[in-house]
Design an enzyme around this catalytic site. Structure first.
Site, mmCIF file in Angstrom:
data_model
loop_
_atom_site.group_PDB
_atom_site.id
_atom_site.type_symbol
_atom_site.label_atom_id
_atom_site.label_comp_id
_atom_site.label_asym_id
_atom_site.label_seq_id
_atom_site.Cartn_x
_atom_site.Cartn_y
_atom_site.Cartn_z
ATOM 1 N N SER A 52 0.814 -1.210 0.000
ATOM 2 C CA SER A 52 0.000 0.000 0.000
ATOM 3 C C SER A 52 0.853 1.267 0.000
ATOM 4 O O SER A 52 1.550 1.553 -0.968
ATOM 5 C CB SER A 52 -0.954 -0.043 1.198
ATOM 6 O OG SER A 52 -1.932 0.948 1.099
ATOM 7 N N ASP B 159 10.183 5.932 -10.094
ATOM 8 C CA ASP B 159 9.762 6.538 -11.361
ATOM 9 C C ASP B 159 10.483 7.852 -11.634
ATOM 10 O O ASP B 159 10.784 8.172 -12.790
ATOM 11 C CB ASP B 159 8.256 6.775 -11.362
ATOM 12 C CG ASP B 159 7.467 5.523 -11.712
ATOM 13 O OD1 ASP B 159 8.092 4.445 -11.839
ATOM 14 O OD2 ASP B 159 6.232 5.605 -11.858
ATOM 15 N N LYS C 47 -0.629 -4.270 -3.205
ATOM 16 C CA LYS C 47 -1.946 -3.713 -2.870
ATOM 17 C C LYS C 47 -2.050 -2.314 -3.466
ATOM 18 O O LYS C 47 -1.519 -1.351 -2.921
ATOM 19 C CB LYS C 47 -2.154 -3.657 -1.357
ATOM 20 C CG LYS C 47 -3.520 -3.108 -0.968
ATOM 21 C CD LYS C 47 -3.660 -2.999 0.538
ATOM 22 C CE LYS C 47 -5.009 -2.391 0.907
ATOM 23 N NZ LYS C 47 -5.138 -0.991 0.437
#
Length: 468
Positions: free
Chosen positions: A313, A324, A338
Site C-alpha cells: 500500500s 519513477d 496492494k
C-alpha cells in the site's frame, strides 16, 4: 402476491437509503438550482434501482424470511440485517469491510499508532488468515511471525469459515493473555504452533541512525498521520550526527502501509516537486492527483529503498514514486501488490463501511494492484557463509620481499582487517543496500573530482593600458 410485495418493499427501502450514500455538499446561492440538482440525482438513483433484478431480490427476501423463521436459534432482525451487510462487503474484495463499533475504534487507533493485539497486518487467502507483515517490536514480531505465513488455527480451532473481522476479534484480548496460533510456512514441512502473549501495541512509526559514519538509515514501520514530519525530524537528526552525510537508506520492508497522505508527505521530503501518485475510480471525486512541493530536503543525496513482499500500500507508493522519478534505487524483493484505496464511510456515530473506491498508480502510470513494485536490484534475504578461509600469507609476509616503491606501509596478512560478517548474517539485504550506497557515493565523488580536474586554470588579465 406476497413475494412481489416483499420485493417491492425492499426496493422501496433501497430507493430511500441509496441517495444518502452519494450525498454531497453543494455550494451556491441559488436554492432552487440546488434542489433541482438533488432531485435529478435522486431520479437517477431511482432509475438504477428500477433496473435491479427483481428475481434476485425476491430470492433474498425468501432467504431472509426462511432464516428468520426456521434457523435453530432465534435471531432478531437487527442482527440479520447486519449479517447481510457484512456478507455483501466480504464478497467484494479482501479489503472492503463493515466496521462495527469495536472495529471502527481499532481503525482510528491504528492511524495514531496505539492499539491492542498481537501486532500483525493480516488479510484473507483461501479462507485462512495470511500475514502481510509483522509490525516492528510487537509480540508477533518477537515470536517469529513472518510475512507470508498462513494462520490456520487460533487456540486449536480452525479459522476456516471465519470472516477476517471475526478472526481478528479472536486474536484480540487483554494484555498479558496468551494465544496459540498454528502457522503454515513455505519453508517448513508441516504446520507449527507459536504461543504469543498479547500486549498493547504502540507503533513507533520512524526509527533512524547513522551507519558507517556517513550513511543515514531511516526505518518506517507504518504510515501514520505524523509520519511525514517524523521523517523530516529524522533527516535533521542524521545531518546533525553526521554533517558529511553521503547517502540514505529508506527501509520499508514489512511496512503494511497506512495513511495515504503520510506517504505523499514522505516522498515530498526527497523529491523536488512532481507527481507522487494518482488515483482512478468510478465515483465522482475519486480521481485525484497528489504532488510534491518544490525543494528536496535531502539535497539530492543518493537513496536506496529497501522493500520486500511485506511492503504494501503506502510503502509501495513511496517506492514507486522515487523509482519513477529516478530519485532512488529500489533493492530487495517484489512488494505485496496492494494498489487499491479504501474509503471509510461513516454510517452512524460508531459504525462505518470501509469500501474500496479507487486504484492508485505511480507517476509513470504503473498499476501496483496484484503486481507490486519490482526492485531495480533483486536481493533475497540470506545467511552468508564464507566459501574458503582467508589466505594466511601475502607478499609482505615472504622473506626477502621487495619494498613498496612509494614508501607505503606494508600490508601483512595479520594486519589486514577481516570483513564484518555480523551485518551480513543479521540482515544481508541491509548489508547490500549499504554497499550499494557506498558505491554510488564513491562514484559521485570520483565524477566530481574528474570534472574539477578538467577545469582550466583561469588566465591572467591581458588588458592593455590605453593611456600609456
Amino acid at each position: 402476491m406476497l413475494k412481489h410485495v416483499s420485493s417491492f418493499v425492499l426496493l422501496s427501502v433501497l430507493s430511500l437509503c441509496l441517495p444518502s450514500w452519494a450525498e454531497e455538499q453543494i455550494s451556491g446561492s441559488n436554492a432552487t438550482e440546488q434542489a433541482n440538482e438533488e432531485t435529478d440525482k435522486e431520479k437517477e438513483q431511482v432509475k438504477k434501482l428500477e433496473a435491479l433484478p427483481l428475481e434476485e431480490l425476491r430470492i433474498f427476501t425468501q432467504v431472509y424470511s426462511g432464516v428468520r423463521a426456521s434457523y435453530i436459534d432465534e435471531i432478531d432482525d437487527k442482527t440479520l440485517l447486519e449479517y447481510a451487510i457484512k456478507g455483501i462487503l466480504s464478497e467484494l474484495d479482501p479489503h472492503s469491510a463493515y466496521l462495527d463499533a469495536s472495529s471502527f475504534d481499532d481503525l482510528q487507533m491504528q492511524t495514531t499508532g496505539e492499539f491492542g493485539g498481537l501486532g500483525i497486518e493480516v488479510g484473507m487467502e483461501d479462507g485462512y488468515v495470511k500475514v502481510i507483515s509483522p509490525i516492528d517490536d510487537t509480540p508477533a514480531e518477537r515470536a517469529g511471525v513472518e510475512s507470508g505465513d498462513l494462520i490456520i488455527k487460533l487456540d486449536g480451532e480452525s479459522v476456516k469459515g471465519l470472516s477476517l473481522d471475526e478472526a481478528i476479534e479472536r486474536m484480540r484480548g487483554e494484555k498479558g493473555t496468551d494465544i496459540i496460533i498454528t502457522i503454515v510456512r513455505e519453508s517448513e514441512n508441516q504446520p507449527f504452533d507459536l504461543t504469543i502473549t498479547r500486549d498493547v501495541i504502540k507503533v513507533r512509526s520512524v526509527r533512524s541512525g547513522v551507519r558507517d559514519e556517513y550513511y543515514g538509515y531511516i526505518r518506517v514501520a507504518q504510515f501514520q498521520l505524523h509520519t511525514g514530519q517524523d521523517v523530516v525530524d529524522a533527516l535533521a537528526e542524521l545531518r546533525e550526527a553526521s554533517p558529511d552525510l553521503r547517502g540514505i537508506i529508506l527501509d520499508l520492508r514489512n511496512n503494511p502501509g497506512g495513511v495515504l497522505s503520510a506517504a505523499v508527505d514522505m516522498v515530498d521530503v526527497f523529491l523536488d516537486g512532481g507527481l507522487v501518485v494518482y488515483t482512478e475510480g468510478r465515483v465522482e471525486g475519486s480521481n485525484k492527483k497528489y504532488f510534491a512541493d518544490s525543494g528536496d530536503l535531502s539535497n539530492g543525496l543518493p537513496i536506496v529503498v529497501l522493500i520486500n513482499d511485506g511492503s504494501a500500500s503506502a510503502s509501495e507508493i513511496v517506492a514507486g514514486a522515487l523509482q519513477d522519478h529516478g530519485r532512488a534505487l529500489v533493492l530487495g524483493t517484489r512488494s505485496f501488490g496492494k494498489g487499491s484505496v479504501q474509503s471509510v464511510i461513516p454510517i452512524s456515530d460508531d459504525r462505518a463501511v470501509k469500501l474500496t473506491t479507487s486504484r492508485y498508480f505511480t507517476p509513470n502510470g504503473r498499476s501496483i494492484q496484484a503486481q507490486g513494485i519490482e526492485p531495480d536490484i533483486i536481493v533475497e534475504r540470506v545467511r552468508v557463509t564464507a566459501v574458503q578461509p582467508r589466505a594466511r600469507y601475502t607478499e609482505a609476509d615472504l622473506s626477502g620481499h621487495l619494498e613498496n616503491d612509494n614508501g607505503e606501509e606494508e600490508s601483512k596478512a595479520e594486519d589486514r582487517p577481516e570483513a564484518d560478517t555480523d551485518l551480513q548474517n543479521k540482515d544481508s539485504q541491509l548489508y547490500e543496500a549499504l554497499n550499494l550506497l557506498k558505491g554510488l557515493s564513491l562514484f559521485q565523488q570520483k565524477q566530481a573530482q574528474k570534472e574539477a580536474d578538467k577545469k582550466p586554470e583561469p588566465e591572467a588579465s591581458t588588458h592593455a593600458n590605453l593611456d600609456s
